[in-house]
Design a protein around this motif. Sequence first.
Motif, PDB file in Angstrom:
ATOM      1  N   PRO A 110       0.822  -1.229   0.000  1.00  0.00           N
ATOM      2  CA  PRO A 110       0.000   0.000   0.000  1.00  0.00           C
ATOM      3  C   PRO A 110       0.849   1.270   0.000  1.00  0.00           C
ATOM      4  CG  PRO A 110      -0.840  -1.585   1.593  1.00  0.00           C
ATOM      5  CD  PRO A 110       0.495  -2.104   1.149  1.00  0.00           C
ATOM      6  N   ALA A 111       1.936   1.269   0.790  1.00  0.00           N
ATOM      7  CA  ALA A 111       2.812   2.442   0.832  1.00  0.00           C
ATOM      8  C   ALA A 111       3.512   2.649  -0.504  1.00  0.00           C
ATOM      9  CB  ALA A 111       3.843   2.284   1.945  1.00  0.00           C
ATOM     10  N   HIS A 112       3.847   1.550  -1.177  1.00  0.00           N
ATOM     11  CA  HIS A 112       4.524   1.637  -2.478  1.00  0.00           C
ATOM     12  C   HIS A 112       3.651   2.378  -3.489  1.00  0.00           C
ATOM     13  CE1 HIS A 112       6.782   0.387  -6.062  1.00  0.00           C
ATOM     14  NE2 HIS A 112       5.592   0.116  -6.574  1.00  0.00           N
ATOM     15  N   TYR A 113       2.375   2.014  -3.560  1.00  0.00           N
ATOM     16  CA  TYR A 113       1.485   2.632  -4.539  1.00  0.00           C
ATOM     17  C   TYR A 113       1.218   4.100  -4.214  1.00  0.00           C
ATOM     18  CZ  TYR A 113       0.659  -1.953  -6.589  1.00  0.00           C
ATOM     19  OH  TYR A 113       0.811  -3.151  -7.209  1.00  0.00           O
ATOM     20  N   VAL A 114       1.059   4.418  -2.917  1.00  0.00           N
ATOM     21  CA  VAL A 114       0.834   5.810  -2.532  1.00  0.00           C
ATOM     22  C   VAL A 114       2.074   6.651  -2.834  1.00  0.00           C
ATOM     23  CG1 VAL A 114       0.451   7.361  -0.582  1.00  0.00           C
ATOM     24  CG2 VAL A 114      -0.890   5.264  -0.792  1.00  0.00           C
ATOM     25  N   ALA A 115       3.253   6.128  -2.487  1.00  0.00           N
ATOM     26  CA  ALA A 115       4.492   6.875  -2.681  1.00  0.00           C
ATOM     27  C   ALA A 115       4.817   7.063  -4.155  1.00  0.00           C
ATOM     28  CB  ALA A 115       5.646   6.160  -1.977  1.00  0.00           C
ATOM     29  N   SER A 155       2.910   8.090  -6.487  1.00  0.00           N
ATOM     30  CA  SER A 155       2.125   9.155  -7.100  1.00  0.00           C
ATOM     31  C   SER A 155       2.931  10.447  -7.143  1.00  0.00           C
ATOM     32  CB  SER A 155       0.830   9.374  -6.319  1.00  0.00           C
ATOM     33  OG  SER A 155       0.198  10.582  -6.715  1.00  0.00           O
ATOM     34  N   LYS A 156       3.169  10.980  -8.333  1.00  0.00           N
ATOM     35  CA  LYS A 156       3.912  12.233  -8.458  1.00  0.00           C
ATOM     36  C   LYS A 156       3.179  13.380  -7.775  1.00  0.00           C
ATOM     37  CE  LYS A 156       7.166  10.462 -11.044  1.00  0.00           C
ATOM     38  NZ  LYS A 156       8.545  10.290 -10.545  1.00  0.00           N
ATOM     39  N   ALA A 157       1.850  13.416  -7.922  1.00  0.00           N
ATOM     40  CA  ALA A 157       1.076  14.472  -7.281  1.00  0.00           C
ATOM     41  C   ALA A 157       1.200  14.386  -5.764  1.00  0.00           C
ATOM     42  CB  ALA A 157      -0.392  14.376  -7.702  1.00  0.00           C
ATOM     43  N   ARG A 158       1.147  13.186  -5.238  1.00  0.00           N
ATOM     44  CA  ARG A 158       1.281  12.984  -3.793  1.00  0.00           C
ATOM     45  C   ARG A 158       2.676  13.397  -3.325  1.00  0.00           C
ATOM     46  NH1 ARG A 158      -1.304  12.847   1.011  1.00  0.00           N
ATOM     47  NH2 ARG A 158      -0.535  11.217   2.400  1.00  0.00           N
ATOM     48  N   GLN A 159       3.696  13.072  -4.086  1.00  0.00           N
ATOM     49  CA  GLN A 159       5.067  13.433  -3.729  1.00  0.00           C
ATOM     50  C   GLN A 159       5.221  14.946  -3.630  1.00  0.00           C
ATOM     51  OE1 GLN A 159       7.495  11.618  -6.740  1.00  0.00           O
ATOM     52  NE2 GLN A 159       6.871   9.536  -6.184  1.00  0.00           N
ATOM     53  N   LEU A 160       4.662  15.673  -4.614  1.00  0.00           N
ATOM     54  CA  LEU A 160       4.774  17.129  -4.612  1.00  0.00           C
ATOM     55  C   LEU A 160       4.034  17.742  -3.428  1.00  0.00           C
ATOM     56  CD1 LEU A 160       4.380  17.835  -8.426  1.00  0.00           C
ATOM     57  CD2 LEU A 160       6.405  18.319  -7.038  1.00  0.00           C
ATOM     58  N   ASN A 161       2.830  17.238  -3.147  1.00  0.00           N
ATOM     59  CA  ASN A 161       2.054  17.755  -2.019  1.00  0.00           C
ATOM     60  C   ASN A 161       2.782  17.552  -0.699  1.00  0.00           C
ATOM     61  OD1 ASN A 161      -0.249  18.875  -3.215  1.00  0.00           O
ATOM     62  ND2 ASN A 161      -1.149  16.864  -3.539  1.00  0.00           N
ATOM     63  N   LEU A 162       3.343  16.364  -0.497  1.00  0.00           N
ATOM     64  CA  LEU A 162       4.064  16.082   0.742  1.00  0.00           C
ATOM     65  C   LEU A 162       5.332  16.913   0.843  1.00  0.00           C
ATOM     66  CD1 LEU A 162       3.674  12.190   1.024  1.00  0.00           C
ATOM     67  CD2 LEU A 162       2.532  13.945   2.387  1.00  0.00           C
ATOM     68  N   LYS A 197       8.357  15.735 -17.486  1.00  0.00           N
ATOM     69  CA  LYS A 197       8.840  14.563 -16.767  1.00  0.00           C
ATOM     70  C   LYS A 197       7.736  13.520 -16.792  1.00  0.00           C
ATOM     71  CE  LYS A 197      11.028  13.019 -12.493  1.00  0.00           C
ATOM     72  NZ  LYS A 197      11.575  13.425 -11.175  1.00  0.00           N
ATOM     73  N   PRO A 198       8.027  12.302 -17.271  1.00  0.00           N
ATOM     74  CA  PRO A 198       6.965  11.291 -17.352  1.00  0.00           C
ATOM     75  C   PRO A 198       6.477  10.881 -15.972  1.00  0.00           C
ATOM     76  CG  PRO A 198       9.112  10.318 -17.843  1.00  0.00           C
ATOM     77  CD  PRO A 198       9.322  11.799 -17.764  1.00  0.00           C
ATOM     78  N   LEU A 199       5.208  10.539 -15.895  1.00  0.00           N
ATOM     79  CA  LEU A 199       4.632  10.052 -14.644  1.00  0.00           C
ATOM     80  C   LEU A 199       5.062   8.623 -14.356  1.00  0.00           C
ATOM     81  CD1 LEU A 199       1.002  11.426 -15.082  1.00  0.00           C
ATOM     82  CD2 LEU A 199       2.822  12.379 -13.666  1.00  0.00           C
ATOM     83  N   HIS A 200       5.507   7.924 -15.397  1.00  0.00           N
ATOM     84  CA  HIS A 200       5.883   6.514 -15.274  1.00  0.00           C
ATOM     85  C   HIS A 200       7.079   6.280 -16.178  1.00  0.00           C
ATOM     86  CE1 HIS A 200       5.130   2.264 -14.407  1.00  0.00           C
ATOM     87  NE2 HIS A 200       5.446   2.036 -15.651  1.00  0.00           N
ATOM     88  N   PRO A 201       8.073   5.477 -15.758  1.00  0.00           N
ATOM     89  CA  PRO A 201       9.246   5.241 -16.608  1.00  0.00           C
ATOM     90  C   PRO A 201       8.839   4.704 -17.977  1.00  0.00           C
ATOM     91  CG  PRO A 201       9.621   4.377 -14.407  1.00  0.00           C
ATOM     92  CD  PRO A 201       8.169   4.773 -14.461  1.00  0.00           C
TER      93      PRO A 201
END
Length: 219
Positions: A126-131, A133-140, A174-178
């Motif tokens: 669960p933490a892997h999928y949340v982490a 997220s590019k949007a989540r990373q920027l917000n945090l 910057k791509p959201l996914h490799p």
Amino acid sequence: MTILIVGFKEDIHGDAVSWALNHQKIPHHLVHFSNFPTQQPITISISKADDLTQSIVFGETDATKENIINLRNATAIWLRRPNTSVFELSGVHSGDLHYVAGECRSFCAGLIANLPESCKWINPLPAHYVAGSKARQLNLAAASGLKIPTTLMSNSASEIRKFVSRQKGGTVYKPLHPGFWNESNRSLVQYTTPVTNERKQRSTGAMPGNISRRNSKKI
């Protein structure tokens, strides 16, 4: 003691850790879902007689026992990049691709979900999928007091063009996914890319991405 590394075949980080574990003679398995199913045989065996037993075989079942994981003996799992959406489907009939890809996703996701919680997980699923997220990373990052670039995530061509035109210092994509492509016996990778006027004019907005203000002092 057994360590499981779940990644993809283009990832040098998983290969480097596997090399180090081999050097230390630590039992481990490096799994590339991007090789599954045509180049990565995986067998999950579940049975219940006197007690529930589960094992995973990476490779052919008649190979040496070194490629067999008894889940009770699994001690650590590194979910490096468990991509359960990209598979090696060469040779599959075009009419069967959607069905086969769905079966592969369910199989690989089930393999991860069935691993014991007693293992040391890096990172828990669960933490892997949340982490990721590019949007989540920027917000945090912003909430933690870090400086972040002004960012737009959109598949609207008009919004992208307006955003780029407002940024005085330039922008990068910057791509959201490799992203990886194989072409003429060479591998191509989508890196972070400056957005030029030519690229801006050709933008169709069909593919969502991460557009940020370019500022080398902050990033």
